[in-house]
Design a protein around this motif. Structure first.
Motif, mmCIF file in Angstrom:
data_model
loop_
_atom_site.group_PDB
_atom_site.id
_atom_site.type_symbol
_atom_site.label_atom_id
_atom_site.label_comp_id
_atom_site.label_asym_id
_atom_site.label_seq_id
_atom_site.Cartn_x
_atom_site.Cartn_y
_atom_site.Cartn_z
ATOM 1 N N ALA A 7 41.093 53.140 36.685
ATOM 2 C CA ALA A 7 42.314 52.535 35.670
ATOM 3 C C ALA A 7 42.305 53.215 34.559
ATOM 4 O O ALA A 7 43.314 53.653 34.027
ATOM 5 C CB ALA A 7 41.772 50.995 35.529
ATOM 6 N N ALA A 8 41.033 53.670 33.825
ATOM 7 C CA ALA A 8 41.205 54.461 32.399
ATOM 8 C C ALA A 8 41.632 55.746 32.593
ATOM 9 O O ALA A 8 42.284 56.391 31.905
ATOM 10 C CB ALA A 8 39.712 54.678 31.928
ATOM 11 N N ILE A 9 41.187 56.658 33.643
ATOM 12 C CA ILE A 9 41.787 57.754 34.171
ATOM 13 C C ILE A 9 43.485 57.737 34.244
ATOM 14 O O ILE A 9 44.111 58.637 33.816
ATOM 15 C CB ILE A 9 41.165 58.457 35.384
ATOM 16 N N ALA A 22 45.151 54.300 44.426
ATOM 17 C CA ALA A 22 44.602 53.808 45.609
ATOM 18 C C ALA A 22 43.389 53.054 45.376
ATOM 19 O O ALA A 22 43.087 52.045 46.003
ATOM 20 C CB ALA A 22 44.271 54.874 46.394
ATOM 21 N N ILE A 23 42.559 53.267 44.231
ATOM 22 C CA ILE A 23 41.519 52.734 43.914
ATOM 23 C C ILE A 23 41.516 51.491 43.233
ATOM 24 O O ILE A 23 40.969 50.219 43.528
ATOM 25 C CB ILE A 23 40.394 53.824 43.132
ATOM 26 N N ARG A 24 42.691 51.486 42.464
ATOM 27 C CA ARG A 24 42.906 50.395 41.556
ATOM 28 C C ARG A 24 43.403 49.226 42.116
ATOM 29 O O ARG A 24 43.350 47.945 41.718
ATOM 30 C CB ARG A 24 44.084 50.812 40.368
ATOM 31 N N PHE A 25 44.040 49.331 43.335
ATOM 32 C CA PHE A 25 44.617 48.332 44.194
ATOM 33 C C PHE A 25 43.823 47.585 45.043
ATOM 34 O O PHE A 25 44.409 46.718 45.541
ATOM 35 C CB PHE A 25 46.032 48.740 44.668
ATOM 36 N N GLU A 26 42.705 48.134 45.151
ATOM 37 C CA GLU A 26 41.490 47.613 46.000
ATOM 38 C C GLU A 26 40.888 46.367 45.055
ATOM 39 O O GLU A 26 40.938 46.194 44.085
ATOM 40 C CB GLU A 26 40.473 48.365 46.419
ATOM 41 N N PRO A 27 40.694 45.298 46.055
ATOM 42 C CA PRO A 27 40.255 43.976 45.378
ATOM 43 C C PRO A 27 38.979 44.253 44.584
ATOM 44 O O PRO A 27 38.616 43.619 43.694
ATOM 45 C CB PRO A 27 39.999 42.973 46.533
ATOM 46 N N ALA A 28 38.051 45.006 45.027
ATOM 47 C CA ALA A 28 36.832 45.259 44.320
ATOM 48 C C ALA A 28 36.551 46.754 44.506
ATOM 49 O O ALA A 28 36.187 47.313 45.608
ATOM 50 C CB ALA A 28 35.779 44.281 44.896
ATOM 51 N N THR A 58 34.278 49.666 50.837
ATOM 52 C CA THR A 58 34.769 51.269 50.655
ATOM 53 C C THR A 58 33.864 52.322 51.370
ATOM 54 O O THR A 58 32.868 52.302 50.809
ATOM 55 C CB THR A 58 35.384 51.247 49.328
ATOM 56 N N ALA A 59 34.472 52.857 52.128
ATOM 57 C CA ALA A 59 33.679 54.319 52.516
ATOM 58 C C ALA A 59 34.053 55.349 51.696
ATOM 59 O O ALA A 59 34.616 55.096 50.980
ATOM 60 C CB ALA A 59 34.205 54.633 54.135
ATOM 61 N N ALA A 60 33.330 56.205 51.983
ATOM 62 C CA ALA A 60 33.363 57.557 51.039
ATOM 63 C C ALA A 60 34.642 58.306 51.139
ATOM 64 O O ALA A 60 35.244 58.279 52.258
ATOM 65 C CB ALA A 60 32.083 58.649 51.296
ATOM 66 N N PRO A 61 35.052 58.918 49.982
ATOM 67 C CA PRO A 61 36.496 59.312 50.291
ATOM 68 C C PRO A 61 36.192 60.864 50.976
ATOM 69 O O PRO A 61 35.047 61.347 51.073
ATOM 70 C CB PRO A 61 36.808 59.953 48.566
ATOM 71 N N ILE A 62 37.374 61.371 51.396
ATOM 72 C CA ILE A 62 37.313 62.501 52.260
ATOM 73 C C ILE A 62 38.342 63.669 51.462
ATOM 74 O O ILE A 62 39.253 63.346 51.070
ATOM 75 C CB ILE A 62 38.024 62.085 53.593
#
Length: 664
Positions: free
Chosen positions: A575-577, A627-633, A152-156
């Motif tokens: 996930a917690a947020i 968007a973050i939670r559904f990434e495999p890792a 994963t690259a840095a967010p924008i």
């Protein structure tokens, strides 16, 4: 030519410099040779770590206007021989739309360092995005597949301001291969490169009579939007084609797509440069018409919905430089599917033609274990965002992970969307998981269809409970009872043997008021005990309700997010947020937002009086977490820790505002 297998690092380095090592080996002492190979072995892991791809992401602009297209690009470079990156993915918040992409190209970087020439190979991917509402948005970092894992690259960060009408940068919203065209007079190829009037006259008449018009909006050049239908139901695809009509050489620049704010849209035209102009008759004159955009629009609500106008700047000999042209605004009358015959569980907007397929693994577990249920929805249309699962006692369905592969298929949006569930089973024996059903409206057949998939039976092995001790049959009470049953009249007085005066029995000490008081004591004691038990139970329930209240659970989830962020775990933080925001919404409004589609959540919050700004920030936070939670890792490292900390601060701000908000 087949590449030979890679050797261990010391041998590989030796193979690079065979001559010097061959000459020096006979002269090296055994100890010096051992030290040399030990040093090479220590350098091998460093070289392996250096092969990790270099990821970089950027946006063409960090501040854009509503409706102004901008691009997001990610690059991944790796040393030659380290495995080529592939499969770029990008997810955007709800108020941003990907109009095209990804456009994938190859990259090569060569540099000289320490006298050694190194070459890096990789890919670059570009997406074109349009914002529908002003605000500040965090676009999750694009991801790249490499050697079986995702990086994963840095967010924008993007700031979107209201449209001002100023001239746009030359960004083409149709994303041709290689990214937006710069300085290219699309679609005509260059000044004077269009067909001249004589060439037009040589073409056959009326190649496209369906594009003919009785009158001309402009005598030289104009834009026109043509829908395939003007009536539809919520969720039914409406295809709108945008044509450029022209009679002389011209250039088009700064195209701006129709906003279509009340539609979910997908582009259908991959490369407008491949479209050839056709000739038709407009108001008695012959025009060349060229297809420049084609959109699949899915209406999100009922009513008279407007697509808005497509805009472009046209430069020509007779019209002048950069003259603004706008297409017509298409109005679509949208209704809901009929209530008659509507099946139970139908979700408004599920329209198309779908098939359902489900798999369950494994089929045999122990009591309290879990199985994986994968449900694939395939077909064409507006795919469902969620499925109704067969809930029952003893089964716990966790939130699904969603994957999709959608693309244009013969003028329609088709592909598949997959839902992955984890089901915990608390029962034992042959447990029937039930059936998953998907009711939808088929616009071709004008009727409802219910697709189903049987999940089948899972064999659950019971877990033996601890043995309980049985009461002893030789207890003293049992013997006494048996003796009492054997002689029921043993306590009666004997017969009188002589006559005498009557002697009344002695007065019992509990006669009169003491007797009645004693008689009433047990019911009074039971009543008081019951009242005390109810009061104690209510007190315990109030304490338990306080411990499991949404506000309390939101605070607990926020604490878990802070712990995960401190450890640099971006996935656990997201996930917690997400749990914390859902609980805070439930505490403030009573709405259980986890069961509401993210696209419909702002309307639900607005109906409960939540300000648009607050609901927008809450939905933006949930979209970033999703968007973050559904990434495999989730990606680690310093960038992951920084993104996790920023996500915690964003979630804390939303929770604070929801806690302070009071309904009016």
């Amino acid at each position: 030519m087949t590449r030979p297998p890679r050797s261990p690092a010391p041998l590989a380095l030796a193979a690079r410099f065979p001559a010097p090592l061959a000459l020096a080996a006979p002269r090296l002492a055994p100890l010096a040779a051992a030290l040399l190979f030990a040093l090479l072995a220590l350098l091998a892991p460093l070289r392996a770590r250096a092969q990790q791809p270099e990821l970089s992401s950027r946006a063409s602009s960090t501040e854009v206007e509503v409706g102004e297209p901008f691009t997001v690009e990610v690059k991944a470079l790796v040393e030659r021989g380290g495995g080529m990156p592939s499969d770029p993915e990008l997810r955007v918040p709800p108020d941003l739309s990907i109009v095209s992409g990804p456009s994938i190209g190859t990259q090569m970087k060569t540099q000289l360092s320490g006298g050694v020439m190194t070459t890096q190979l990789g890919i670059s991917a570009t997406w074109q995005i349009v914002a529908d509402k002003p605000g500040r948005y965090t676009i999750p970092g694009p991801t790249i597949g490499w050697n079986g894992k995702r990086l994963t690259a840095a967010p924008i960060l993007i700031k979107v301001v209201p449209a001002s009408g100023r001239p746009r940068r030359p960004n083409n919203p149709f994303l041709l291969p290689g990214g937006p065209m710069q300085g290219f007079p699309w679609p005509f190829g260059g000044p004077g490169s269009l067909l001249d009037d004589d060439e037009v006259e040589d073409e056959p008449e009326d190649q496209a009579p369906e594009l003919a018009m009785p009158s001309e909006p402009d005598p030289i050049v104009f834009l026109r939007a043509i829908p395939d239908k003007t009536t539809a139901v919520v969720g039914e695809q409406v295809t709108v084609s945008f044509y450029l009509y022209f009679r002389e050489n011209a250039e088009m620049s700064e195209p701006r797509a129709a906003p279509a704010a009340d539609f979910l849209r997908h582009p259908l035209l991959e490369d407008p440069r491949h479209e050839r102009p056709v000739y038709t008759r407009v108001g008695g004159h012959r025009y060349a018409a060229r297809l420049i955009d084609k959109l699949a629009l899915f209406p999100l609500k009922a009513g008279e919905l407007h697509t808005g106008s497509m805009q472009a700047r046209i430069t020509g000999r007779r019209i002048g430089a950069r003259v603004l042209r706008e297409s017509n605004d298409v109005v679509v009358r949208v209704t809901e599917p009929p209530l008659a015959g509507r099946p139970s569980g139908y979700v408004l907007g599920d329209v198309g033609q779908f098939t359902l397929k489900a798999t369950v693994q494994p089929r045999q577990i122990e009591q309290g274990g879990s199985v994986a249920v994968t449900v694939q929805v395939a077909g064409t249309g507006n795919f469902p965002q969620s499925l109704r699962v067969p809930e029952r006692t003893g089964l716990e369905w966790l939130d699904p992970e969603k994957r999709e592969s959608l693309e244009p298929r013969g003028g329609a949006i088709g592909g598949s969307r997959t839902f992955g569930y984890v089901v915990r089973i608390q029962e034992s024996g042959a447990v029937d998981l039930g059936k998953i059903e998907l009711p939808y409206w088929d616009p071709a057949q004008k009727r409802y269809v219910v697709e189903g998939a049987e999940l089948g039976v899972v064999q659950v092995t019971p877990v033996a409970p601890p043995a309980a001790s049985a009461p002893s049959s030789g207890a003293p009470g049992a013997a006494d009872g048996a003796a009492g049953r054997a002689e029921p009249f043993a306590g009666m007085p004997g017969l009188r043997t002589s006559l005498g005066p009557y002697a009344p029995p002695a007065t019992l000490p509990l006669d009169g008021a003491p007797f009645w008081l004693l008689l009433a004591a047990p019911p009074l004691a039971v009543t008081l005990f019951g009242a005390g038990s109810r009061l104690a139970r209510r007190a315990r329930e109030r304490r338990a309700a306080g411990a499991t209240s949404p506000a309390r659970l939101a605070a607990v989830a926020l604490g878990e997010a802070e712990e995960a962020a401190a450890q640099g775990d971006l996935g656990a933080t997201a996930a917690a947020i997400e749990r914390a925001v859902h609980r805070a919404i439930e505490s403030a409004t009573g709405l259980r937002s986890r069961g509401v589609l993210l696209a419909a959540l702002p309307d639900e919050l607005g109906q409960r009086g939540v300000p648009d700004a607050l609901s927008g920030r809450a939905c933006e936070t949930l979209a970033a977490c999703e968007a973050i939670r559904f990434e495999p890792a989730a990606r680690g490292g310093s960038a992951g820790a920084a993104a996790a900390a920023a996500l915690v601060e964003q979630g804390r701000a939303v929770l604070t505002e929801l806690a302070r908000w009071k309904p009016t």
